[in-house]
Design an enzyme around this catalytic site. Structure first.
Site, PDB file in Angstrom:
ATOM      1  N   HIS A 129       0.868  -1.201  -0.030  1.00 33.89           N
ATOM      2  CA  HIS A 129      -0.019  -0.120   0.130  1.00 33.89           C
ATOM      3  C   HIS A 129       1.024   1.335   0.172  1.00 33.89           C
ATOM      4  CE1 HIS A 129      -3.727   2.443   0.937  1.00 33.89           C
ATOM      5  NE2 HIS A 129      -2.694   3.267   1.727  1.00 33.89           N
ATOM      6  N   HIS A 210      -8.767 -14.318 -10.498  1.00 30.27           N
ATOM      7  CA  HIS A 210      -9.351 -13.628  -9.090  1.00 30.27           C
ATOM      8  C   HIS A 210      -8.196 -12.688  -8.769  1.00 30.27           C
ATOM      9  CE1 HIS A 210     -11.322 -17.803  -8.287  1.00 30.27           C
ATOM     10  NE2 HIS A 210     -12.030 -17.170  -9.149  1.00 30.27           N
TER      11      HIS A 210
END
Length: 217
Positions: A129, A210
């Protein structure tokens, strides 16, 4: 004749401004440090796609890891993450250096430095992140008072701001505020299969399509 020495006191501190975790943190972190806007992902993805499409020679399949056309479609998908290629393009788009500090290694990757831009912004990366770094005038001061753009000095540094940023990154490292992407454990949010590390996650995503993973202990 006595030489006068002037000492400038720097008020405030470098702080980490949290960006929402929505797969577009890199773009929104850049939006914040450049424009004080945490919701610029869609616009900046368009900028990157247009830049790449405009120069298929530079942005070739060998460079991108996929065809130019495929990459442009891929980067416009809000579920896809950005990285070094995107930061390099955005540094040139804004005409400012982008310093990205990695918490795990405390390394600073500097984008746009070869262009000798006169200003720099800073991001911090925890392995998964991106958040923004800003100079806040006081503890608890509202984000509207943040300074996020810093002048680059003739020695190509941003002076004391640089050491303050590195101190924050080292503090985050001591607190282990990062994810070891080689060994972290993830669970697929679609089929609940567990994988270890970024490599296995990428292989699972390629095999199944996915892309929704959650970290678990």
């Amino acid at each position: 004749m006595k030489r006068q020495v002037i000492v400038y006191k720097m008020e405030g501190s470098i702080v980490r401004r949290v960006i929402p975790s929505d797969n577009s943190c890199l773009f929104n972190a850049v939006g914040y440090v450049m424009d004080h806007d945490k919701y610029k992902a869609a616009e900046l993805r368009q900028v990157i796609a247009a830049t790449v499409a405009s120069d298929p020679t530079k942005y070739s399949e060998a460079f991108l890891g996929k065809s130019n056309e495929e990459y442009c479609s891929w980067i416009l998908n809000p579920e896809k993450w950005g990285g070094a290629i995107e930061l390099s393009i955005l540094a040139d788009y804004y005409g400012r250096e982008i310093a990205a500090y990695d918490i795990q290694t405390t390394r600073c990757d500097l984008y746009g430095q070869e262009k000798k831009y006169r200003e720099r912004v800073m991001l911090i990366y925890d392995g998964l992140h991106y958040d923004a770094l800003a100079m806040s005038p006081a503890d608890g001061a509202p984000e509207e008072f943040d300074q996020t753009i810093f002048a680059v000095n003739p020695d190509r540094t941003i002076g004391a701001y640089e050491s303050l940023a590195l101190n924050l990154v080292k503090d985050q490292q001591r607190k282990r505020s990062y994810t070891d992407t080689a060994n972290f454990t993830l669970r697929c949010g679609v089929c609940q299969i567990g994988v270890i590390g970024q490599k296995e996650a990428a292989e699972h995503a390629q095999a199944t399509g996915h892309v929704n993973f959650q970290e678990y202990k």
